[in-house]
Design an enzyme around this catalytic site. Sequence first.
Site, PDB file in Angstrom:
ATOM      1  N   GLY A  67      35.536  31.462  37.028  1.00  0.00           N
ATOM      2  CA  GLY A  67      34.892  30.283  36.824  1.00  0.00           C
ATOM      3  C   GLY A  67      34.663  29.670  35.366  1.00  0.00           C
ATOM      4  O   GLY A  67      35.059  30.315  34.569  1.00  0.00           O
ATOM      5  N   GLY A 116      36.331  33.630  40.326  1.00  0.00           N
ATOM      6  CA  GLY A 116      36.226  32.326  41.003  1.00  0.00           C
ATOM      7  C   GLY A 116      37.766  32.083  41.825  1.00  0.00           C
ATOM      8  O   GLY A 116      37.768  31.377  42.814  1.00  0.00           O
ATOM      9  N   GLU A 139      33.821  41.400  37.175  1.00  0.00           N
ATOM     10  CA  GLU A 139      32.594  41.183  36.660  1.00  0.00           C
ATOM     11  C   GLU A 139      31.571  42.346  36.154  1.00  0.00           C
ATOM     12  O   GLU A 139      30.802  41.924  35.425  1.00  0.00           O
ATOM     13  CB  GLU A 139      31.766  40.524  38.087  1.00  0.00           C
ATOM     14  CG  GLU A 139      32.155  38.940  38.201  1.00  0.00           C
ATOM     15  CD  GLU A 139      33.404  39.179  39.166  1.00  0.00           C
ATOM     16  OE1 GLU A 139      34.055  37.981  39.364  1.00  0.00           O
ATOM     17  OE2 GLU A 139      34.002  40.069  39.898  1.00  0.00           O
ATOM     18  N   ASP A 147      30.694  37.979  42.988  1.00  0.00           N
ATOM     19  CA  ASP A 147      30.165  36.878  43.581  1.00  0.00           C
ATOM     20  C   ASP A 147      31.184  36.293  44.334  1.00  0.00           C
ATOM     21  O   ASP A 147      32.337  36.501  44.881  1.00  0.00           O
ATOM     22  CB  ASP A 147      29.343  35.991  42.972  1.00  0.00           C
ATOM     23  CG  ASP A 147      30.053  35.319  41.690  1.00  0.00           C
ATOM     24  OD1 ASP A 147      31.017  35.773  41.467  1.00  0.00           O
ATOM     25  OD2 ASP A 147      29.569  34.009  41.527  1.00  0.00           O
TER      26      ASP A 147
END
Length: 352
Positions: A67, A116, A139, A147
Amino acid sequence: MTETVDLHTHTHGRTGHLSLNRPKALHALTLDMCHAMSAALAGWACDDGIEAVILDHAEGRGFCAGGDINLLRHSALNDGGKSGREFFHDEYRLNHQMFEYGKPIVAFMDGITMGGGVGIALPCKYRVATENTRFAMPESGIGLFPDVGGGWHLSRLGGRLGQFLAVTGARLDGAECVWAGIATHYLPAEKLAEAKARIIEHPDRIGGILSELSTTPPPARLEENAALIKKHFASDRYEDILASLEADDSEWAAKELATLRGKSPQTCKVALRQLSESEQLGSFADNMRMEYRIASRVLTRPDFAEGVRAVIVDKTNDPQWDPAAPEDVSEELIDCIFAPLPEGEEWTPLER
């Protein structure tokens, strides 16, 4: 049709086509790209003339590297997380929209597929890996957490593989993705153009076309360590994992322990609880609601801005985590990160 320079949307007969186009950023997702993808998918969902969707990338090494990390860090440092929360909210809506999509989507993960990129690939019915695939949820190295649906997808891999990937950020190649069930097919990159052309011609035959063009992947290196992963990453308590690795004098255990010593203790504890809780949830929407609660809070905690500084901005790879040690990450802190948000601030899916 919604179009941005960073995303091409086309229709080819009965097939919709989404092509990520930010090669200099390895096709990392911006908020505009998320909105454009969501709008295109919504339009095709209502179009009886569209039977399937192809998701790929334009030129370059990335399928999708993640992302908009720069936006998120700027938000953490300058606007109290406001614009970052807006990004997460709508990115997670796209993830959920794809997970619930009524027509088959084929993701061609021909390149770096991280963060992402995992979030938009794993909801797809067909997930094609190649010799260029590099899959990871990295992450824990930047103080965020796995996520974009990572809690749901990783917790359901089995053999504690998801927990291993979540805390170590290990990178898998295409063969390992097929072995783990992350990818559904393995195609040589040189066959992708033919696969897409045939799918466009026969969107009702996707499974057969991909099977016909698939080749047997090389042996999955990860398989050799499957028993070790299941043993050492068996606990949902991070200190137990570290202790288990410390008690093993093998080279593999030493390597994994060294890897974990560089990760955010907060992220590792968050990820283990996230996967444990997700495994008990009944719907992907429930998972995304939980992940948005986490994201809203870890975004503005010290580790995220510091992790991005050390790994991406300064590239010194010397993050100073806060809290610095696993035993200093209290259960009370984790409880606060997972707690419900105030009324009106919870994540909600797109209305159909």
